[in-house]
Scaffold this motif. Structure first.
Motif, PDB file in Angstrom:
ATOM      1  N   THR A  22     -13.032 -73.572 -75.550  1.00  0.00           N
ATOM      2  CA  THR A  22     -13.924 -72.989 -77.188  1.00  0.00           C
ATOM      3  C   THR A  22     -13.600 -71.957 -77.879  1.00  0.00           C
ATOM      4  OG1 THR A  22     -15.252 -74.105 -75.190  1.00  0.00           O
ATOM      5  CG2 THR A  22     -16.003 -72.389 -76.881  1.00  0.00           C
ATOM      6  N   SER A  23     -13.732 -71.404 -79.120  1.00  0.00           N
ATOM      7  CA  SER A  23     -13.561 -70.699 -80.234  1.00  0.00           C
ATOM      8  C   SER A  23     -14.373 -69.540 -79.586  1.00  0.00           C
ATOM      9  CB  SER A  23     -14.114 -71.083 -81.429  1.00  0.00           C
ATOM     10  OG  SER A  23     -15.280 -70.932 -82.082  1.00  0.00           O
ATOM     11  N   VAL A  63      -6.740 -69.183 -71.181  1.00  0.00           N
ATOM     12  CA  VAL A  63      -6.503 -68.842 -73.343  1.00  0.00           C
ATOM     13  C   VAL A  63      -5.699 -69.624 -73.649  1.00  0.00           C
ATOM     14  CG1 VAL A  63      -6.355 -66.267 -74.515  1.00  0.00           C
ATOM     15  CG2 VAL A  63      -7.400 -66.542 -71.419  1.00  0.00           C
ATOM     16  N   LEU A  64      -6.034 -69.639 -74.963  1.00  0.00           N
ATOM     17  CA  LEU A  64      -4.558 -70.265 -76.034  1.00  0.00           C
ATOM     18  C   LEU A  64      -5.039 -69.633 -77.344  1.00  0.00           C
ATOM     19  CD1 LEU A  64      -5.745 -74.187 -75.210  1.00  0.00           C
ATOM     20  CD2 LEU A  64      -3.551 -72.608 -74.075  1.00  0.00           C
ATOM     21  N   GLY A  65      -3.808 -68.996 -77.278  1.00  0.00           N
ATOM     22  CA  GLY A  65      -4.166 -68.187 -78.738  1.00  0.00           C
ATOM     23  C   GLY A  65      -2.650 -67.543 -78.652  1.00  0.00           C
ATOM     24  N   ASP A  66      -2.634 -67.118 -80.284  1.00  0.00           N
ATOM     25  CA  ASP A  66      -1.211 -66.805 -81.046  1.00  0.00           C
ATOM     26  C   ASP A  66      -0.811 -65.744 -79.750  1.00  0.00           C
ATOM     27  OD1 ASP A  66      -0.846 -69.141 -82.457  1.00  0.00           O
ATOM     28  OD2 ASP A  66      -1.866 -67.545 -84.140  1.00  0.00           O
ATOM     29  N   LEU A  78      -7.438 -73.139 -85.096  1.00  0.00           N
ATOM     30  CA  LEU A  78      -8.168 -74.248 -84.143  1.00  0.00           C
ATOM     31  C   LEU A  78      -7.522 -75.250 -83.982  1.00  0.00           C
ATOM     32  CD1 LEU A  78     -11.616 -73.009 -86.119  1.00  0.00           C
ATOM     33  CD2 LEU A  78     -11.358 -72.991 -83.686  1.00  0.00           C
ATOM     34  N   SER A  79      -6.736 -75.505 -85.048  1.00  0.00           N
ATOM     35  CA  SER A  79      -6.338 -76.822 -84.695  1.00  0.00           C
ATOM     36  C   SER A  79      -5.048 -77.436 -84.183  1.00  0.00           C
ATOM     37  CB  SER A  79      -5.255 -77.759 -86.594  1.00  0.00           C
ATOM     38  OG  SER A  79      -6.255 -77.722 -87.553  1.00  0.00           O
ATOM     39  N   ARG A  80      -3.983 -75.796 -84.301  1.00  0.00           N
ATOM     40  CA  ARG A  80      -3.627 -75.887 -83.665  1.00  0.00           C
ATOM     41  C   ARG A  80      -3.357 -75.565 -81.421  1.00  0.00           C
ATOM     42  NH1 ARG A  80      -1.097 -71.133 -84.681  1.00  0.00           N
ATOM     43  NH2 ARG A  80      -0.456 -71.452 -86.479  1.00  0.00           N
ATOM     44  N   TYR A  81      -4.536 -75.917 -81.291  1.00  0.00           N
ATOM     45  CA  TYR A  81      -4.858 -74.979 -79.972  1.00  0.00           C
ATOM     46  C   TYR A  81      -6.147 -76.469 -80.006  1.00  0.00           C
ATOM     47  CZ  TYR A  81      -2.068 -71.200 -80.049  1.00  0.00           C
ATOM     48  OH  TYR A  81      -0.832 -70.328 -79.813  1.00  0.00           O
ATOM     49  N   GLY A  82      -6.353 -77.315 -80.325  1.00  0.00           N
ATOM     50  CA  GLY A  82      -7.134 -78.905 -80.135  1.00  0.00           C
ATOM     51  C   GLY A  82      -8.159 -78.091 -80.168  1.00  0.00           C
ATOM     52  N   LEU A  92     -15.277 -70.329 -66.719  1.00  0.00           N
ATOM     53  CA  LEU A  92     -16.464 -70.605 -65.769  1.00  0.00           C
ATOM     54  C   LEU A  92     -16.812 -71.987 -65.440  1.00  0.00           C
ATOM     55  CD1 LEU A  92     -18.925 -67.643 -65.709  1.00  0.00           C
ATOM     56  CD2 LEU A  92     -17.414 -67.505 -64.661  1.00  0.00           C
ATOM     57  N   SER A  93     -16.345 -72.752 -66.679  1.00  0.00           N
ATOM     58  CA  SER A  93     -15.935 -74.608 -66.299  1.00  0.00           C
ATOM     59  C   SER A  93     -14.966 -75.113 -66.588  1.00  0.00           C
ATOM     60  CB  SER A  93     -16.506 -74.315 -67.775  1.00  0.00           C
ATOM     61  OG  SER A  93     -18.052 -74.697 -67.350  1.00  0.00           O
ATOM     62  N   GLY A  94     -13.610 -74.412 -66.403  1.00  0.00           N
ATOM     63  CA  GLY A  94     -12.347 -74.729 -66.381  1.00  0.00           C
ATOM     64  C   GLY A  94     -11.857 -75.247 -67.387  1.00  0.00           C
ATOM     65  N   ALA A  95     -12.846 -74.574 -68.586  1.00  0.00           N
ATOM     66  CA  ALA A  95     -12.557 -75.037 -69.743  1.00  0.00           C
ATOM     67  C   ALA A  95     -11.451 -73.685 -70.227  1.00  0.00           C
ATOM     68  CB  ALA A  95     -13.300 -75.159 -70.458  1.00  0.00           C
ATOM     69  N   ALA A  96     -10.990 -73.733 -71.443  1.00  0.00           N
ATOM     70  CA  ALA A  96     -10.495 -73.228 -72.066  1.00  0.00           C
ATOM     71  C   ALA A  96     -10.592 -71.906 -73.213  1.00  0.00           C
ATOM     72  CB  ALA A  96      -8.517 -73.069 -72.279  1.00  0.00           C
ATOM     73  N   ILE A  97     -10.378 -70.535 -73.203  1.00  0.00           N
ATOM     74  CA  ILE A  97     -11.098 -70.011 -74.797  1.00  0.00           C
ATOM     75  C   ILE A  97      -9.421 -69.984 -76.344  1.00  0.00           C
ATOM     76  CG2 ILE A  97     -13.079 -68.160 -74.159  1.00  0.00           C
ATOM     77  CD1 ILE A  97     -10.491 -65.967 -74.207  1.00  0.00           C
TER      78      ILE A  97
END
Length: 599
Positions: free
Chosen positions: A191-192, A22-25, A233-237, A211-216
Motif C-alpha cells: 500500500t502506498s 516497510v518497503l522503501g528506498d 511504486l514500480s520497484r516495490y510492486g 494490521l493485515s500483514g501487508a507492507a507499506i
C-alpha cells in the motif's frame, strides 16, 4: 479480547515475522525488524497517558516512533518537518506533549523546538536481529485501552492557529476494519503512503497494511519528486495506490502517454473533487481490471463513503459521485441537497482543548454520535451522493484542508496591514489562494515582506499565490465582504531575459510548467504561482534535459532562476546550448499565458 492498535500490530508481528512491513528506498523492514525497532524505542519511554510528538523522516522512522508512543500508552502527535518552526512550536505547546521522539535527520530541529517547552527528546531505536521474537512481543505490550486517545492530528483552524482532532484506538480500528474489508487487503498487498503521517490518509494507508500483514510503500514526494514516486511504486510492486487527485494527475503526467503501473490493482482518490477524466486516465495507465475508487471522508471520521468503479465503468456525471456510506456509517442530509452529517459511534472524540467548538460540530443524533462536516452533497436517484462543496470558508488546496480565516488572521497580524481578505480562485493548476490587503494608515506594504512573514507561520499549501493591495475592501448591501467584487489578480510579466544558456534552459522549463511567457532571474518560483508539485515537474524536466539526477530539495533551496543556475553551474558538464535551443523551439510552438503574483 478487545484490541488496541499496538496489540493488533503485535499479533501481526507474531503471525508474519518474516513478511515485509516497510518497503522503501530509506529502508526495508520485516515485521520482526520493525517490531524490534519499536521495542527498542519503547524502552526509553516510561508508561504514560500523555502525548508524544513525532518528528521523523517519512516512512519507517515515523512508523517506528508512533508505534513506540502507542506502546507506551501515549497518543502520538505528528510534526511535519517542512512546516514553519512557529507552527510546529504551537502544535508542541498546544498538545502539551511530554516527550519528543525524533531521528538523526531531524535532531537539530528537535533541539530547536524542545527547549521552548521543556520537552525531553528521545531518539528512535535501531533494529536488532539478536532480540528474540518473544522479547520483541514483550516490548510491544501496552497499557493503553481501546477507548484511550491514539493520536492528535492538527488541521487548519479558523481562529488563526491549527486545531487538534483527537481519535481513539477503538475508532481507528473500526475504520481500518472497514477499509481492509472493502479493499480485500491481504498479506500480499503493498500500500502506498504518500501523505504526511499528520493527515488521516496516512492513518488509513499505514494501519490497513501493517494490521493485515501487508507492507507499506512510503514515498516522500517533496523530497524526491514525481519521477521517484513512479519508480518507487514500480520497484516495490505497490498494489493499492492512494492520493489526492492532484498528485494522481501529476504522477500520471510524469509517466508519459504510454507509461503504465501494472502492479496496481486498486486506485483510491480522496480529499478533492474527482472528475470523469481521472477515471479515463486510469484506463490508460493501469491494468484493465484495476478498481477505481472515489472516497469521501474527513479527519474527524476518516472514510465515510466510497464509490467503487471498474476502470471501464460508464459515467453519467462529469464529477464522479462519492458513492454510498460504508458499513456502520449513516450519512444524513437535511434535504435532497444539504449538509453532510455523519452519524456513527466512531467519529472523533472531538477537538483538543476546544470544548465549545467540539459541542458545535459533534452532536447526539437520535441517540447516536454524529459529526456536522460543513460539506454539501446531493443525493442522486440511485441513492448515491455527489459532493458539491463547502457550506463555510474551508477549502481543499491540493487535498489539504485549509481554513481561509486562519490565513486572514495571520495577515491581519502583520505590521502595516489594516484589513485582509482571502479567497480561493480556480486556476490552471487547481484552486489557489489569493489574498487582498488594505494598508493601515500611512503604511507601505511590500509583497516580498508579506510573503516572507507568512512563510514563517504558514505551510507552503496555505501561502497565497497572489497578494493584491486595495484602498478598501468591497462591501455589499448587507455590510459583508462582497467577494464577487474583489478584482482578479493582475497578471505581470517578468521584464528580464535569462542571460546564459543554463538560465535560459531553467527559465524555459519554468515558463512551460507555470504557463508564463518568460521569467526573470530573481523572481521566486513560488511568487509566480508555483507549488511543490509543480516544482517536482520542473525537477523531472531538468533531469531529462541535463542528463543527471537533481535532488528536489536543491530546487526548493535555490528557488530563483539565477540562484539555481549558480548552484548547478559548477558541477554540471553538459551541452546546455543544445538543451536550451530545444526548449526554446518547443515554447515557440505553444501559445503562452500570462500568470503571476502582483501587488
Amino acid at each position: 479480547m478487545e484490541h488496541t492498535i499496538c496489540s493488533a500490530f503485535a499479533a501481526r508481528v507474531a503471525e508474519f515475522p518474516s513478511n515485509p512491513a516497510v518497503l522503501g528506498d530509506d529502508g526495508c523492514l520485516t515485521y520482526r525488524q520493525l517490531g524490534s525497532a519499536v521495542a527498542a524505542t519503547r524502552k526509553a519511554l516510561t508508561d504514560g497517558s500523555g502525548r508524544a510528538a513525532i518528528l521523523c523522516c517519512h516512512g519507517a522512522n515515523t512508523l517506528t516512533a508512533l508505534l513506540a508512543a502507542l506502546a507506551s500508552g501515549r497518543a502520538y502527535v505528528p510534526l511535519e518537518p517542512t512546516f514553519p518552526v512557529h507552527r510546529l512550536a504551537h502544535i508542541l505547546a498546544d498538545s502539551r506533549a511530554d516527550v519528543l521522539i525524533t531521528d538523526a535527520a531531524h535532531a537539530d530541529l528537535a533541539l530547536q523546538l524542545a527547549p521552548l517547552h521543556d520537552v525531553p527528546i528521545i531518539h528512535i531505536g535501531a533494529t536488532s536481529s539478536e532480540v528474540s521474537l518473544e522479547d520483541v512481543l514483550t516490548g510491544l505490550s501496552s497499557p493503553a485501552q481501546p477507548d484511550d486517545p491514539a493520536y492528535l492530528l492538527y488541521t487548519s483552524g479558523s481562529t488563526g492557529e491549527p486545531k487538534g482532532v483527537v481519535q481513539s484506538h477503538r475508532n481507528v480500528l473500526f475504520g481500518i476494519a472497514n477499509h481492509v474489508r472493502n479493499f480485500g487487503i491481504t498479506p500480499d498487498d503493498r500500500t502506498s503512503v504518500l501523505t504526511s503521517f499528520g493527515y488521516d490518509m496516512a492513518v488509513t494507508d499505514t494501519f490497513s497494511a501493517i494490521l493485515s500483514g501487508a507492507a507499506i510503500v512510503p514515498a516522500d514526494i517533496r523530497l524526491h519528486g514525481l519521477g521517484h514516486l513512479a519508480q518507487t511504486l514500480s520497484r516495490y510492486g505497490a498494489t493499492i495506490y492512494h492520493s489526492t487527485p492532484t498528485v494522481y494527475r501529476y504522477l500520471l503526467a510524469s509517466l508519459g502517454p504510454s507509461g503504465r503501473l501494472p502492479s496496481i490493482r486498486a486506485v483510491l482518490l480522496g480529499g478533492e473533487e474527482v472528475v470523469r477524466h481521472d477515471v479515463e486516465l486510469a484506463r490508460r495507465h493501469f491494468a484493465a481490471d484495476t478498481v477505481f475508487v472515489n472516497g469521501y471522508g474527513t479527519t474527524e471520521i476518516s472514510f465515510a463513503a466510497q464509490n467503487h468503479l471498474r476502470a471501464d465503468a460508464p459515467l453519467d456525471h462529469a464529477v464522479v459521485p462519492i458513492g454510498r456510506p460504508l458499513d456502520g456509517i449513516e450519512i444524513v442530509l437535511d434535504s435532497l441537497t444539504g449538509e453532510i452529517i455523519v452519524r456513527c459511534d466512531h467519529v472523533a472524540l472531538g477537538y483538543w482543548g476546544l470544548p465549545e467548538l467540539t459541542a458545535s460540530r459533534f452532536l447526539d443524533y437520535d441517540g447516536v454520535r454524529a459529526y456536522r462536516t460543513g460539506d454539501i452533497a446531493k443525493r442522486l436517484p440511485d441513492g448515491s451522493l455527489i459532493y458539491l462543496g463547502r457550506a463555510d470558508r474551508m477549502v481543499k488546496i491540493r487535498g489539504y484542508r485549509v481554513e481561509l480565516g486562519e490565513i486572514e488572521s495571520q495577515l491581519a497580524a502583520l505590521p502595516g496591514v489594516g484589513q485582509a481578505a482571502v479567497v480561493a480562485r480556480d486556476s490552471a493548476h487547481g484552486k489557489e489562494i489569493v489574498a487582498y490587503v488594505v494598508p493601515a494608515r500611512d503604511a507601505c506594504l511590500e509583497y516580498a515582506a508579506i510573503q516572507l512573514a507568512l512563510a514563517e507561520v504558514l505551510p507552503d499549501f496555505m501561502q497565497p499565490r497572489a497578494i493584491v493591495v486595495l484602498d478598501a475592501l468591497p462591501i455589499g448591501p448587507t455590510g459583508k465582504l462582497d467577494v464577487k467584487a474583489l478584482p482578479e489578480p493582475m497578471m505581470v510579466l517578468a521584464n528580464e531575459a535569462a542571460q546564459d544558456s543554463l538560465e535560459q534552459l531553467i527559465s524555459g522549463i519554468w515558463a512551460d510548467v507555470l504557463g508564463v511567457d518568460r521569467v526573470d532571474g530573481e523572481t521566486t518560483f513560488f511568487a509566480l504561482g508555483g507549488h511543490s508539485l509543480l516544482m517536482a515537474l520542473v525537477q523531472q524536466r531538468l533531469e531529462k534535459a541535463l542528463g543527471h539526477p537533481i535532488p528536489l530539495v536543491q530546487l526548493f533551496e535555490h528557488a530563483t532562476v539565477s540562484a539555481l543556475a549558480a548552484h548547478l553551474r559548477s558541477p554540471v558538464n553538459t551541452n546546455l546550448s543544445h538543451s536550451a535551443d530545444r526548449m526554446r523551439r518547443r515554447r515557440q510552438a505553444q501559445a503562452g499565458k500570462r500568470v503571476g503574483s502582483c501587488l
